[in-house]
Motif scaffolding. Structure first.
Motif: not given
Length: 463
Positions: A291-304
């Motif tokens: 879960i945490l790695l998934s969310v961190s990928s969204l953060e890295a891509a700028g989606l958040l």
């Protein structure tokens, strides 16, 4: 990436129907998202650098989780929790509901919501046999742990982030958020007290440990184990190292202690750490990792950040933005959401301890209670008690939302009517945090002085 996250999220939600284990779905989702990120990044090196940074942050949480679960398991193996469960004399379902809630609430403000949940769910297993009622008590622990962590700078990761970066201060946070936090717990407790799971139990709950005896030197193991958990924030303040190092230090001490006190006792191998490691919920830890790695990928891509910008553009009201952040944090991890919010608004837009930052601290801390996978406490409870997403959604989410909304209303009322936690009590509670900071740096951030000032004179800081 948003589509992949949605599919993976659905796989976790419909775990029971699809017969897919949520840990496997979480890991597959995490790897898939990072593969897409590596393709879409300006270069592979940038994606690798982002993944390395994210893995470091996520690993800290997973190591902390494994260490805390192992310590609790060792204490549990020695029946050390009998010292606590024997002191809780009530077996009335409604009374026990409130006792468990408020014990967790205050414990979470001293430790953190994740550790408090692990400890309290383990205690719960000794108080109540498996039942719908016990699941409901576990949900109360999640709500109480998140509420308790919201009003203390050391009780929740997001509150700590805001505190470290200067958006909130110790004294004003405790003074301003104590009443909203306690309201956000009291409302769900009052509503749950009316449910059939609580009122339908005609007889009192038996003590599961009534016929079990504490293992030799169980009291020693209990006090050392609990002391190791409480020592974690002190270790962080003294050394500046992350909390997972403190929990590993405590585990090492407990490991040596149990090896020493059970030396030559072959029949008590189950009381030692290697056996405890085989019993902890590794599957739950891997789910947490995914879960945490998934969310961190969204953060890295700028989606958040895009989501935060969207909220800013379409919701001009400060209170509604903070409330929306809390609702979204029930779906997406609150840490990157708060990080994105801190990046959008600086202290010139909203000064320290402004209504916006305090609402963000409250909403991000308590909003995750609305869904079982919305907070670290909920994920830990989900793994330990094998609770599925839809049970929590049907039985608890409505109560959690009512408490969340009531807490926001309480904050706005308190802010407008200038009602707060009495100053003497708030200053006493903040002393823990301030002294920890003093031991670490030798400089006290004085809650009695104007924001931004610091004093190295301890006598002047605390007349």
């Amino acid at each position: 990436m948003a589509l992949l996250f949605g599919i993976g999220y659905a796989g976790i939600i419909f775990e029971e129907s699809l017969a897919f284990n949520k840990s496997g779905v979480g890991l597959l989702m995490a790897v898939s998202l990072w593969v897409v990120r590596s393709i879409g990044a300006p270069s592979t090196d940038i994606a690798v650098s982002e993944l390395t940074h994210a893995s470091g942050e996520v690993s800290e949480i997973v190591f902390f989780l494994l260490g805390a679960m192992t310590i609790v398991e060792i204490v549990d193996a020695h029946q050390g929790f009998k010292l606590v469960t024997d002191s809780i004399t009530t077996r009335k379902p409604r009374t026990l509901l409130w006792v468990v809630g408020f014990v967790t609430f205050f414990l979470s403000s001293i430790l953190d919501n994740l550790t408090s949940t692990i400890v309290m769910v383990s205690l719960l297993r000794k108080l109540v046999p498996p039942s719908e009622y016990r699941k409901l008590l576990g949900a109360v622990i999640v709500i109480a742990a998140n509420a308790g962590g919201a009003w203390s700078p050391i009780g929740d990761v997001t509150t700590t982030m805001l505190w470290i970066h200067g958006q909130i201060s110790t004294f004003q946070t405790m003074k301003g958020l104590f009443i909203p936090s306690i309201v956000s717990l009291s409302v769900p407790l009052a509503l749950m007290s009316l449910t059939s799971e609580v009122n339908g139990k005609g007889q009192a709950s038996p003590n599961v440990l009534a016929s079990e005896q504490m293992a030799p030197r169980g009291q020693l193991v209990f006090f050392v184990g609990v002391g190791a958990l409480i020592f974690v924030p002190v270790f962080k303040a003294l050394t500046g190292l992350p909390p997972f190092m403190g929990i590993l230090f405590g585990l090492g001490v407990l490991w040596i202690l149990t090896d020493a006190i059970h030396y030559g006792e072959s029949e008590r191998q189950k009381l030692k750490v290697p056996q405890a490691l085989s019993r902890i919920d590794t599957q739950g830890a891997l789910f947490f990792l995914g879960i945490l790695l998934s969310v961190s990928s969204l953060e890295a891509a700028g989606l958040l950040r895009e989501l935060a910008n969207y909220l800013d553009a379409h919701i001009p009201n400060v209170e509604l933005i903070a409330s929306a952040i809390g609702v979204v944090s029930a779906i997406i991890d609150n840490v990157p959401l708060v990080a994105a919010t801190m990046g959008m608004y600086d202290l010139t837009s909203f000064p320290q301890d402004s209504e916006f930052w305090q609402l963000v601290a409250y909403c991000a801390g308590t909003g995750g209670s609305m869904l079982v996978i919305g907070s670290a406490a909920g994920v830990a409870y989900m793994g330990m008690e094998k609770v599925d997403f839809f049970w929590y959604f049907r039985k608890v989410s409505g109560f959690a939302f009512a408490g969340y909304a009531a807490g926001i209303a309480a904050y706005l009322a308190v802010n407008n009517l200038h009602i707060s936690l009495p100053s003497t009590l708030a200053q006493g509670l903040s002393l823990i945090v301030v002294l920890k900071k003093f031991f670490k740096t030798g400089i006290v951030s004085t809650p009695l002085e104007p924001a931004g000032k610091r004093s190295s004179d301890l006598g002047r800081a605390w007349p």
